[in-house]
Design a protein around this motif. Structure first.
Motif, PDB file in Angstrom:
ATOM      1  N   LEU A 469     -51.874  52.496  16.904  1.00  0.00           N
ATOM      2  CA  LEU A 469     -50.801  51.692  16.312  1.00  0.00           C
ATOM      3  C   LEU A 469     -49.943  52.542  15.377  1.00  0.00           C
ATOM      4  N   THR A 470     -50.578  53.468  14.665  1.00  0.00           N
ATOM      5  CA  THR A 470     -49.847  54.342  13.745  1.00  0.00           C
ATOM      6  C   THR A 470     -48.867  55.230  14.484  1.00  0.00           C
ATOM      7  N   ILE A 471     -49.232  55.673  15.680  1.00  0.00           N
ATOM      8  CA  ILE A 471     -48.329  56.516  16.468  1.00  0.00           C
ATOM      9  C   ILE A 471     -47.018  55.787  16.723  1.00  0.00           C
ATOM     10  N   GLY A 472     -47.136  54.524  17.134  1.00  0.00           N
ATOM     11  CA  GLY A 472     -45.924  53.744  17.373  1.00  0.00           C
ATOM     12  C   GLY A 472     -45.129  53.498  16.109  1.00  0.00           C
ATOM     13  N   MET A 473     -45.833  53.253  14.994  1.00  0.00           N
ATOM     14  CA  MET A 473     -45.137  53.012  13.731  1.00  0.00           C
ATOM     15  C   MET A 473     -44.505  54.288  13.190  1.00  0.00           C
ATOM     16  N   ALA A 474     -45.202  55.434  13.407  1.00  0.00           N
ATOM     17  CA  ALA A 474     -44.675  56.698  12.902  1.00  0.00           C
ATOM     18  C   ALA A 474     -43.384  57.073  13.604  1.00  0.00           C
ATOM     19  N   GLY A 502     -27.828  60.435   7.060  1.00  0.00           N
ATOM     20  CA  GLY A 502     -28.790  59.711   7.895  1.00  0.00           C
ATOM     21  C   GLY A 502     -30.117  59.511   7.187  1.00  0.00           C
ATOM     22  N   PHE A 503     -30.632  60.578   6.571  1.00  0.00           N
ATOM     23  CA  PHE A 503     -31.907  60.460   5.860  1.00  0.00           C
ATOM     24  C   PHE A 503     -31.785  59.587   4.619  1.00  0.00           C
ATOM     25  N   ASN A 504     -30.686  59.728   3.883  1.00  0.00           N
ATOM     26  CA  ASN A 504     -30.500  58.927   2.669  1.00  0.00           C
ATOM     27  C   ASN A 504     -30.400  57.440   2.992  1.00  0.00           C
ATOM     28  N   ASN A 505     -29.645  57.101   4.019  1.00  0.00           N
ATOM     29  CA  ASN A 505     -29.445  55.692   4.373  1.00  0.00           C
ATOM     30  C   ASN A 505     -30.681  55.065   5.007  1.00  0.00           C
ATOM     31  N   ALA A 506     -31.510  55.898   5.655  1.00  0.00           N
ATOM     32  CA  ALA A 506     -32.694  55.363   6.329  1.00  0.00           C
ATOM     33  C   ALA A 506     -33.897  55.270   5.387  1.00  0.00           C
ATOM     34  N   PHE A 507     -33.812  55.906   4.227  1.00  0.00           N
ATOM     35  CA  PHE A 507     -34.972  56.032   3.351  1.00  0.00           C
ATOM     36  C   PHE A 507     -35.578  54.674   2.998  1.00  0.00           C
ATOM     37  N   TRP A 508     -34.773  53.760   2.457  1.00  0.00           N
ATOM     38  CA  TRP A 508     -35.338  52.505   1.984  1.00  0.00           C
ATOM     39  C   TRP A 508     -35.760  51.585   3.118  1.00  0.00           C
ATOM     40  N   ALA A 509     -35.079  51.679   4.238  1.00  0.00           N
ATOM     41  CA  ALA A 509     -35.514  50.882   5.392  1.00  0.00           C
ATOM     42  C   ALA A 509     -36.919  51.317   5.845  1.00  0.00           C
ATOM     43  N   ILE A 510     -37.141  52.630   5.841  1.00  0.00           N
ATOM     44  CA  ILE A 510     -38.460  53.146   6.216  1.00  0.00           C
ATOM     45  C   ILE A 510     -39.506  52.763   5.167  1.00  0.00           C
ATOM     46  N   MET A 511     -39.158  52.930   3.898  1.00  0.00           N
ATOM     47  CA  MET A 511     -40.117  52.635   2.839  1.00  0.00           C
ATOM     48  C   MET A 511     -40.483  51.159   2.820  1.00  0.00           C
ATOM     49  N   PHE A 548     -44.719  60.755   5.259  1.00  0.00           N
ATOM     50  CA  PHE A 548     -44.576  62.158   4.855  1.00  0.00           C
ATOM     51  C   PHE A 548     -43.970  62.994   5.979  1.00  0.00           C
ATOM     52  N   THR A 549     -44.488  62.857   7.192  1.00  0.00           N
ATOM     53  CA  THR A 549     -43.996  63.694   8.296  1.00  0.00           C
ATOM     54  C   THR A 549     -42.563  63.332   8.675  1.00  0.00           C
ATOM     55  N   ALA A 550     -42.213  62.048   8.603  1.00  0.00           N
ATOM     56  CA  ALA A 550     -40.864  61.633   8.998  1.00  0.00           C
ATOM     57  C   ALA A 550     -39.819  62.064   7.976  1.00  0.00           C
ATOM     58  N   LEU A 551     -40.127  61.909   6.682  1.00  0.00           N
ATOM     59  CA  LEU A 551     -39.128  62.171   5.652  1.00  0.00           C
ATOM     60  C   LEU A 551     -39.119  63.620   5.157  1.00  0.00           C
ATOM     61  N   VAL A 552     -40.240  64.322   5.265  1.00  0.00           N
ATOM     62  CA  VAL A 552     -40.321  65.682   4.732  1.00  0.00           C
ATOM     63  C   VAL A 552     -40.317  66.726   5.845  1.00  0.00           C
ATOM     64  N   VAL A 553     -41.256  66.586   6.800  1.00  0.00           N
ATOM     65  CA  VAL A 553     -41.366  67.588   7.871  1.00  0.00           C
ATOM     66  C   VAL A 553     -40.134  67.563   8.770  1.00  0.00           C
TER      67      VAL A 553
END
Length: 577
Positions: A469-474, A502-511, A548-553
């Motif tokens: 399930l995490t794979i799909g969510m990640a 793109g990263f700035n606007n997506a940050f809070w939606a992801i969080m 972590f992997t989506a926002l940093v890596v």
């Protein structure tokens, strides 16, 4: 956060994760199967194996000693050269060169010393592997096969039996559960069973896992048994007489059951019990016999607490406090038997004995005359050997090993197929940017397994379901970021600006989405039990690692392409060039 900061953060995280994962890698990949099988056995089995192998090796060394004394040590005994050199240095003799079979064996003062050195090597190798296992990701019963038992402890009955001596019922119940778990752990290992997993479940239940095959009736007899701790008077004259008789008749003193063949060699009101101490394996080792009175001087249920302290000379001593009734009984008994021996008996084994120096009227008893390790063992005996908590088996479940193997294959295949399907979709749909998502997914699983290993968690089928399930969510976080970048590119922004926005606007939606999932997983782990907890824990770990992997890596990989490889466009869509 700058690129350098992101890069250093990723390196630190990956390094820490590798340290966490190393015990699991060492256990499952670097440890031979035959060593794994030995390490998963009980301490009794490890001791027997070490003794047998050491005896065989010493016999082989003796044969080499007489046949080719000037020959080199065989490859299997090359480790002995280092030990022999240390032996020569300790007795201040010149170290022979080259080290032959004869010089290596002669470095030991006796055959027993050589046997001990060889046995130590086998013991340390297997116990080191056992330590790796204890610090690695473990397979649950649904994957490895075995038996699970849930035992209910009747704490209310134990509390009622203790009566008015209990001042804090909550503390009493917690201590009673700790004692029950400690005693069950000791018994299960002593009966030669495989490494058990025993933990408290809720307030009054004990969950026991025993991997591999186990006899249900044998397990029930171990669990439902009752430990006994008491103090007995040592009959010194009878002990001396018995020791003399035993030294003259070692083979005809006891029968196969351990009973005296001739009970008349000791008084009718006495019995012979073994005197034990902990050996290098942490097991009870008999070091002699004592003749003690059958009559119990003091019952272990009168012990309220036990702790380690120091006597006037700074040597370790074990102090324990008796309740009011026990203090009266013990005061009268010690006053009547000054200068006589008193034995501490647990499960028909003498764990310690001492001479009564003076009457002890206040119920505060101190035992001394031993080292710190032995003091710790005696403290544990006093705290755990009296199991006065009624236990009942609430449920039992047996999982076959073949079913476990099938479950492993199905779970691993589901995980791999799901991961490959997600990776393939991301590469086809998002082209070059999909590589970022693939790398992030691989690191996501790497971090998840590392955290499981760090906390010595158990991998079960529900845990694998949580990972899937995490794979799909990640990948969902990557999709949100990529779609936002595409929108910015369609507005005519440059690569760097589009990625930044793109990263700035997506940050809070992801969080927002991941925080709500994490809260749900947290509640499941606290309110659920068994399989539900396994699913919830792996899901919670996956949520943190995927963020972590989506926002940093992924962000670092984009920035490296922009600043290092000087890319001007983003390969992220078939519609955007």
């Amino acid at each position: 956060m700058s690129k350098r900061s992101r890069f250093l953060l990723i390196l630190v995280v990956l390094g820490i994760c590798f340290a966490f994962l190393w015990p699991s890698l060492s256990w499952y990949i670097r440890t031979p199967k035959e060593v794994q099988a030995l390490a998963l056995g009980s301490l009794e089995k490890i001791k027997d194996y070490s003794n047998i192998m050491a005896s065989a090796d010493v016999k082989e060394l003796k044969q080499l000693y007489f046949s080719i004394p000037d020959g080199n040590l065989p490859e299997k005994f090359t480790w002995l050269e280092k030990v022999a050199k240390n032996n020569y240095k300790s007795i201040k003799k010149t170290v022979p060169s080259p080290m032959t079979v004869k010089s290596a064996v002669d470095s030991f003062s006796s055959e027993q010393e050589l046997l001990s050195a060889v046995e130590t090597r086998y013991r340390e190798e297997i116990l080191s592997a056992k330590n790796l296992y204890n610090n690695s990701v473990k397979l649950g019963l649904d994957l490895s096969g075995g038996m699970s038992v849930i035992v209910k402890a009747d704490l209310d009955a134990a509390l009622a039996q203790a009566g008015d001596s209990v001042s804090d019922p909550a503390t009493f119940k917690a201590d009673a559960m700790a004692q029950a778990i400690e005693t069950l752990t000791s018994r299960i290992d002593r009966f030669g069973l495989t490494e058990p997993v025993i933990r408290q479940q809720g307030e009054d239940r004990i969950y026991i896992e025993m991997p591999g095959a186990a006899e249900m009736e044998q397990i029930n007899s171990i669990i439902m048994g009752k430990g006994v701790l008491n103090f007995r008077l040592v009959d010194s004259a009878a002990t001396e007489s018995f020791s003399l008789y035993y030294s003259q008749n070692p083979a005809s003193t006891f029968d196969a059951s351990g009973d005296l063949i001739n009970p008349g060699i000791i008084p009718d009101d006495c019995e012979v019990l073994g005197l034990y101490q902990k050996d290098a394996y942490g097991l009870d080792e008999r070091i002699g016999y004592l003749v003690v009175k059958k009559e119990i001087a003091l019952d272990g249920q009168h012990i309220k607490s036990a702790e380690i302290s120091s006597d006037r000379t700074g040597r370790p001593q074990v102090s324990f406090q008796l309740d009011t009734e026990g203090a009266d009984i013990f005061g009268e008994f010690t006053a009547a038997h000054v200068s006589e021996g008193l034995a501490l008996v647990s499960d028909n084994k003498i764990k310690s004995y001492a001479t009564i120096r003076e009457p002890i009227p206040n119920g505060q008893v101190a035992l001394s005359g031993f080292g710190l390790e032995e003091a710790q063992n005696i403290q544990k005996v006093l705290q755990t050997a009296w199991l006065n908590v009624p236990l009942s088996i609430e449920s039992q479940q047996v999982v076959g090993a073949s079913l476990g193997d099938q479950a492993i294959n199905q779970g691993v295949n589901a995980l791999l197929y799901g991961l490959l399907a997600v990776m393939l979709f991301m590469l086809i749909w998002y082209k070059g940017a999909g590589i970022n998502a693939v790398v992030a997914q691989i690191l996501n699983l790497y971090i998840m397994f590392s955290i499981l290993s760090a906390f010595n968690l158990t991998l079960t089928l529900p845990s694998i379901a949580g990972m899937i399930l995490t794979i799909g969510m990640a990948v969902d976080a990557n999709v949100i970021i990529f779609e936002r970048i595409k929108e910015e590119l369609l507005l005519g922004k440059s690569r760097a600006s589009a990625i930044e926005a793109g990263f700035n606007n997506a940050f809070w939606a992801i969080m927002d989405s991941n925080i709500t999932t994490f809260i749900a997983a947290l509640f499941l782990s606290q309110l659920g039990s068994g399989p539900i907890q396994g699913f919830a824990v792996s899901l919670a770990i996956g949520v943190v690692s995927s963020v972590f992997t989506a926002l940093v890596v992924s962000r670092l990989m984009f920035d490296v392409g922009t600043d290092v490889f000087k890319k001007k466009s983003v390969s992220i869509s078939w519609r955007i060039k």
